[in-house]
Design a protein around this motif. Sequence first.
Motif, mmCIF file in Angstrom:
data_model
loop_
_atom_site.group_PDB
_atom_site.id
_atom_site.type_symbol
_atom_site.label_atom_id
_atom_site.label_comp_id
_atom_site.label_asym_id
_atom_site.label_seq_id
_atom_site.Cartn_x
_atom_site.Cartn_y
_atom_site.Cartn_z
ATOM 1 N N PRO A 159 27.316 26.969 -23.569
ATOM 2 C CA PRO A 159 27.179 26.472 -24.944
ATOM 3 C C PRO A 159 27.548 24.999 -25.135
ATOM 4 C CG PRO A 159 29.274 27.565 -24.722
ATOM 5 C CD PRO A 159 28.588 27.701 -23.391
ATOM 6 N N TYR A 160 27.632 24.240 -24.042
ATOM 7 C CA TYR A 160 27.991 22.830 -24.158
ATOM 8 C C TYR A 160 26.724 21.978 -24.192
ATOM 9 C CZ TYR A 160 32.253 25.034 -22.433
ATOM 10 O OH TYR A 160 33.328 25.884 -22.254
ATOM 11 N N PRO A 161 26.750 20.879 -24.925
ATOM 12 C CA PRO A 161 25.549 20.040 -25.048
ATOM 13 C C PRO A 161 25.170 19.374 -23.724
ATOM 14 C CG PRO A 161 27.136 19.581 -26.809
ATOM 15 C CD PRO A 161 27.846 20.413 -25.796
ATOM 16 N N ALA A 162 23.872 19.151 -23.547
ATOM 17 C CA ALA A 162 23.348 18.439 -22.389
ATOM 18 C C ALA A 162 22.017 17.813 -22.780
ATOM 19 C CB ALA A 162 23.168 19.367 -21.188
ATOM 20 N N VAL A 163 21.750 16.615 -22.246
ATOM 21 C CA VAL A 163 20.530 15.903 -22.612
ATOM 22 C C VAL A 163 19.997 15.159 -21.388
ATOM 23 C CG1 VAL A 163 21.811 13.852 -23.373
ATOM 24 C CG2 VAL A 163 19.510 14.274 -24.267
ATOM 25 N N VAL A 164 18.669 15.103 -21.277
ATOM 26 C CA VAL A 164 18.006 14.348 -20.216
ATOM 27 C C VAL A 164 17.471 13.056 -20.817
ATOM 28 C CG1 VAL A 164 16.167 14.352 -18.489
ATOM 29 C CG2 VAL A 164 17.367 16.481 -19.038
ATOM 30 N N PHE B 42 27.880 17.233 -21.454
ATOM 31 C CA PHE B 42 29.087 17.139 -22.272
ATOM 32 C C PHE B 42 29.984 18.348 -22.026
ATOM 33 C CE2 PHE B 42 25.987 14.508 -24.388
ATOM 34 C CZ PHE B 42 26.716 13.411 -24.821
ATOM 35 N N TYR B 43 31.300 18.107 -22.022
ATOM 36 C CA TYR B 43 32.280 19.159 -21.801
ATOM 37 C C TYR B 43 33.366 19.081 -22.876
ATOM 38 C CZ TYR B 43 30.307 19.630 -17.102
ATOM 39 O OH TYR B 43 29.452 19.829 -16.043
ATOM 40 N N PRO B 44 33.914 20.227 -23.269
ATOM 41 C CA PRO B 44 35.003 20.212 -24.266
ATOM 42 C C PRO B 44 36.273 19.627 -23.658
ATOM 43 C CG PRO B 44 34.675 22.429 -23.433
ATOM 44 C CD PRO B 44 33.561 21.604 -22.858
ATOM 45 N N LEU B 45 37.018 18.897 -24.503
ATOM 46 C CA LEU B 45 38.252 18.271 -24.052
ATOM 47 C C LEU B 45 39.487 19.060 -24.460
ATOM 48 C CD1 LEU B 45 39.229 15.757 -22.508
ATOM 49 C CD2 LEU B 45 39.301 14.531 -24.684
ATOM 50 N N ASP B 46 39.300 20.024 -25.345
ATOM 51 C CA ASP B 46 40.448 20.819 -25.776
ATOM 52 C C ASP B 46 39.998 22.255 -26.061
ATOM 53 O OD1 ASP B 46 39.278 20.806 -28.381
ATOM 54 O OD2 ASP B 46 40.317 18.939 -28.856
ATOM 55 N N GLU B 47 40.959 23.118 -26.256
ATOM 56 C CA GLU B 47 40.671 24.536 -26.453
ATOM 57 C C GLU B 47 39.924 24.777 -27.760
ATOM 58 O OE1 GLU B 47 43.019 28.869 -26.450
ATOM 59 O OE2 GLU B 47 44.140 26.987 -26.260
ATOM 60 N N PHE B 48 40.283 23.997 -28.806
ATOM 61 C CA PHE B 48 39.604 24.175 -30.091
ATOM 62 C C PHE B 48 38.104 23.929 -29.941
ATOM 63 C CE2 PHE B 48 37.762 22.403 -33.955
ATOM 64 C CZ PHE B 48 38.061 23.385 -34.875
ATOM 65 N N THR B 49 37.741 22.834 -29.243
ATOM 66 C CA THR B 49 36.327 22.508 -29.058
ATOM 67 C C THR B 49 35.626 23.575 -28.222
ATOM 68 O OG1 THR B 49 36.847 20.137 -29.179
ATOM 69 C CG2 THR B 49 34.726 20.743 -28.216
ATOM 70 N N THR B 50 36.297 24.050 -27.189
ATOM 71 C CA THR B 50 35.724 25.119 -26.367
ATOM 72 C C THR B 50 35.391 26.342 -27.192
ATOM 73 O OG1 THR B 50 36.978 24.376 -24.421
ATOM 74 C CG2 THR B 50 36.143 26.633 -24.396
ATOM 75 N N ASN B 51 36.355 26.782 -27.996
ATOM 76 C CA ASN B 51 36.160 27.982 -28.815
ATOM 77 C C ASN B 51 35.079 27.757 -29.882
ATOM 78 O OD1 ASN B 51 38.155 29.325 -27.386
ATOM 79 N ND2 ASN B 51 39.787 28.719 -28.802
ATOM 80 N N ALA B 52 35.059 26.550 -30.469
ATOM 81 C CA ALA B 52 34.081 26.260 -31.509
ATOM 82 C C ALA B 52 32.656 26.273 -30.949
ATOM 83 C CB ALA B 52 34.384 24.900 -32.142
ATOM 84 N N LEU B 53 32.458 25.675 -29.781
ATOM 85 C CA LEU B 53 31.123 25.646 -29.186
ATOM 86 C C LEU B 53 30.686 27.035 -28.753
ATOM 87 C CD1 LEU B 53 31.379 22.345 -27.081
ATOM 88 C CD2 LEU B 53 30.114 22.706 -29.215
ATOM 89 N N ARG B 54 31.599 27.820 -28.240
ATOM 90 C CA ARG B 54 31.251 29.186 -27.859
ATOM 91 C C ARG B 54 30.920 30.038 -29.074
ATOM 92 N NH1 ARG B 54 35.918 30.287 -23.204
ATOM 93 N NH2 ARG B 54 34.907 29.028 -21.560
ATOM 94 N N ALA B 55 31.652 29.818 -30.168
ATOM 95 C CA ALA B 55 31.382 30.560 -31.406
ATOM 96 C C ALA B 55 30.021 30.197 -31.983
ATOM 97 C CB ALA B 55 32.482 30.293 -32.422
ATOM 98 N N LEU B 56 29.649 28.929 -31.871
ATOM 99 C CA LEU B 56 28.350 28.488 -32.367
ATOM 100 C C LEU B 56 27.226 29.149 -31.594
ATOM 101 C CD1 LEU B 56 28.938 24.684 -32.989
ATOM 102 C CD2 LEU B 56 28.408 26.408 -34.698
ATOM 103 N N GLU B 57 27.401 29.321 -30.292
ATOM 104 C CA GLU B 57 26.365 29.970 -29.486
ATOM 105 C C GLU B 57 26.213 31.419 -29.891
ATOM 106 O OE1 GLU B 57 25.220 30.252 -24.782
ATOM 107 O OE2 GLU B 57 27.240 30.833 -25.369
ATOM 108 N N GLU B 58 27.336 32.082 -30.162
ATOM 109 C CA GLU B 58 27.295 33.497 -30.513
ATOM 110 C C GLU B 58 26.715 33.705 -31.907
ATOM 111 O OE1 GLU B 58 31.252 34.813 -30.067
ATOM 112 O OE2 GLU B 58 31.284 34.610 -27.875
#
Length: 265
Positions: free
Chosen positions: A106-111, A249-265
Amino acid sequence: MATQQPVRVGVLLREWRQRRRLSQLDLALLADTSARHLSCVETGRARPSRTMVLRLSRALDIPLRERNTLLLAADYAPAYLESSLDDKTMASIRSALDTMLTAHEPYPAVVVDRQWNVVTGNQAMAVLMDGIPRHLLRPQANVYRLALHPDGLAARLVNLREVRALFLERLLRQVNATGDPQLRALYEEVRQYPSPADTEQADAEHPPSPIQVPLRVRTPHGELSMFSTMATFGAPADVTLSELAIELFYPLDEFTTNALRALEE
């Protein structure tokens, strides 16, 4: 009316050598030739062989597109193809890009291409693209315009001044390394964008980070902190492929990790 003479290959080689801050002796040693022969090539007293043009190009770490330009200036055929990503021969490349982008969710990536134009991205990029106006997406979205234009991501960046300084420094290094006039024009454009002073928060509000300049973005889901890495294809033999890069792009903290995973779900 007098016709303009084509630029000699020696002139172009000298420009690349000076751009790399190498003496004729330095380059001669790297390319396994003599400084005398190189001097004759640069002044037009000697015509380099096709093999020598390619050897000097490799020693100078010249991009594939410009290697073709050097060959043409020396009256040789280009050595590298320039294919469209839509070509059948690029099917495996398209598949690899799709795999990388999807696997990174669920982390952003761009070409992006050489001029930082967006070629494609994954679904998670939506968190960064939210609210971007149409005029920044046409005719083709550009990472630098998206990030630094006041109508773009800049309006939501907590640390805009830091990100702006980092982006401009990175782009200027690329301009100086390649001499690309399109990149120079992009740099001159984006450096004129304003950097509002009130977009910066005190560093004390954020914990110490191993990344000097993270990407801190205000979103409806809270402030997201990310960093990125760049990936390229190894040993490309096609101009188009050599100019592609994948920013992950990668999350730098736990809050960002959880937020991005929640958005995917």
